[in-house]
Write an enzyme that holds these catalytic residues in place. Structure first.
Site, PDB file in Angstrom:
ATOM      1  N   ASN A 104      -9.061  34.880 -23.880  1.00  0.00           N
ATOM      2  CA  ASN A 104      -8.724  33.812 -22.937  1.00  0.00           C
ATOM      3  C   ASN A 104      -8.814  34.422 -21.541  1.00  0.00           C
ATOM      4  OD1 ASN A 104      -7.543  31.847 -21.372  1.00  0.00           O
ATOM      5  ND2 ASN A 104      -5.483  32.076 -22.239  1.00  0.00           N
ATOM      6  N   LYS A 149      -8.636  33.031 -18.756  1.00  0.00           N
ATOM      7  CA  LYS A 149      -7.795  32.332 -17.767  1.00  0.00           C
ATOM      8  C   LYS A 149      -8.598  32.071 -16.486  1.00  0.00           C
ATOM      9  CE  LYS A 149      -3.713  34.171 -19.995  1.00  0.00           C
ATOM     10  NZ  LYS A 149      -2.315  34.587 -19.899  1.00  0.00           N
ATOM     11  N   HIS A 163      -1.387  25.698 -23.856  1.00  0.00           N
ATOM     12  CA  HIS A 163      -0.995  27.067 -23.480  1.00  0.00           C
ATOM     13  C   HIS A 163       0.299  26.998 -22.665  1.00  0.00           C
ATOM     14  CE1 HIS A 163      -1.003  30.977 -21.545  1.00  0.00           C
ATOM     15  NE2 HIS A 163      -1.798  31.381 -22.513  1.00  0.00           N
ATOM     16  N   GLU A 193       1.159  28.395 -20.046  1.00  0.00           N
ATOM     17  CA  GLU A 193       0.936  28.248 -18.596  1.00  0.00           C
ATOM     18  C   GLU A 193       0.665  26.783 -18.241  1.00  0.00           C
ATOM     19  OE1 GLU A 193      -2.053  31.331 -18.289  1.00  0.00           O
ATOM     20  OE2 GLU A 193      -0.496  32.797 -18.738  1.00  0.00           O
ATOM     21  N   GLU A 198       2.633  32.344 -29.367  1.00  0.00           N
ATOM     22  CA  GLU A 198       2.675  33.181 -28.170  1.00  0.00           C
ATOM     23  C   GLU A 198       4.071  33.132 -27.558  1.00  0.00           C
ATOM     24  OE1 GLU A 198      -1.513  33.741 -26.469  1.00  0.00           O
ATOM     25  OE2 GLU A 198      -0.753  31.908 -25.575  1.00  0.00           O
ATOM     26  N   GLY A 224       1.417  38.446 -20.681  1.00  0.00           N
ATOM     27  CA  GLY A 224       1.121  39.079 -19.392  1.00  0.00           C
ATOM     28  C   GLY A 224       2.203  40.029 -18.910  1.00  0.00           C
ATOM     29  N   SER A 247       0.325  40.058 -24.716  1.00  0.00           N
ATOM     30  CA  SER A 247       0.159  41.495 -24.452  1.00  0.00           C
ATOM     31  C   SER A 247      -0.491  42.260 -25.608  1.00  0.00           C
ATOM     32  CB  SER A 247       1.491  42.129 -24.050  1.00  0.00           C
ATOM     33  OG  SER A 247       1.952  41.571 -22.828  1.00  0.00           O
ATOM     34  N   GLY A 276      -5.321  37.763 -23.592  1.00  0.00           N
ATOM     35  CA  GLY A 276      -5.527  37.463 -22.186  1.00  0.00           C
ATOM     36  C   GLY A 276      -6.046  38.679 -21.437  1.00  0.00           C
TER      37      GLY A 276
END
Ligand code: PGA
Length: 255
Positions: A10, A12, A100, A102, A172, A178, A217, A238
């Site tokens: 991903n 992003k 997601h 985010e 997740e 992250g 992560s 990510g």
């Protein structure tokens, strides 16, 4: 057991279309065609790079599948800034990341919207990757399972057993995204095993076919231990997917 492992990068909001082309080519050179016997690999660049990455994949007969990071549920209309599922399908997009954390946290996406997106993606013969997961506060209060159960039931509302078997889920934990803080493999297995039991209770044996990934992560140092867990079928990656050397080491987790 018919589930094949799946690792999706991903990207992003990183990479222009030119950078995305380079990243795709570099990753291709670092992998062996035989790697794809063990793992499906998806690349989810920003919308502006989808067409370029598609062209590179198809021209060079690469074995990557294309992924998108979001979608709208309507077919077309006055929805400034949105992308329709049919537009993605036409680019041979195979995977669409939906819900997601985010998107939920920064852009206010609700379970009601996410459920519509899941259905729209399936209606276009693409595979939704539904993201679910708890915050640190929810985990510390002992509410992780309750949170993911609520999300899975709301976001898969009204799906048939076949559709659940086709769909993919990514667990997740939000505190692991992250942050460099990965869930312990046994904790990830516990939640992912719980999700599979939930699917079985609600939709039956098809739960054995649904791929469930871990995300948060993931890196070359922790991927092997994560993949060793029985209910974990892959990873949504990510930060570690942005560098082709690093991502190749994640994809070849057994080496
Ligand atoms: P990360 O992101 O690997 O950078 O933690 C994972 C994700 O958000 O899908």
């Amino acid at each position: 057991m018919t589930r094949k492992n799946l690792i999706v990068g991903n990207w992003k909001m990183h990479a222009t279309h030119l950078e995305a082309i380079q990243m795709t080519q570099k990753l291709h050179y670092r992998l062996d065609p035989k790697d794809f016997d063990r793992v499906d690999v998806g690349l989810a660049p920003p919308f502006t790079a989808l067409r370029s990455v598609q062209t590179v994949i198809e021209a060079d007969h690469m074995q990557f599948s294309l992924g998108a990071q979001n979608v709208h549920w309507e077919e077309k209309g006055a929805f400034t800034g949105e992308i329709a599922p049919g537009m993605l399908a036409k680019l041979n997009v195979r995977y669409v990341i939906v819900g997601h954390s985010e998107r939920r946290q920064i852009f206010g996406e609700t379970d009601e919207w996410i459920a519509k997106k899941v259905k729209a993606v399936l209606a276009h013969d693409m595979i939704p990757i539904l993201c679910v997961g708890e915050t640190l506060d929810e985990r510390e209060a002992g509410g992780a399972m309750e949170k993911v159960e609520r999300q899975v039931l709301a976001d898969f509302e009204g799906l048939s057993a076949d559709q659940v078997g086709t769909a993919t889920i990514a667990y997740e934990p939000i505190w692991a995204i992250g942050t460099g803080r990965t869930a312990k493999p046994e904790d990830a297995q516990e939640v992912i095993g719980f999700i599979r039991d939930l699917l079985r209770r609600k939709w039956g044996d098809v739960a054995e076919e649904t791929r469930i990934l871990y995300g948060g992560s993931v890196n070359p140092g922790n991927i092997a231990a994560i993949m060793a867990k029985k209910d974990i079928d892959g990873a949504l990656v990510g930060g570690a997917s942005l560098d082709p050397d690093t991502f190749a080491s994640v994809v070849r987790y057994w080496i």
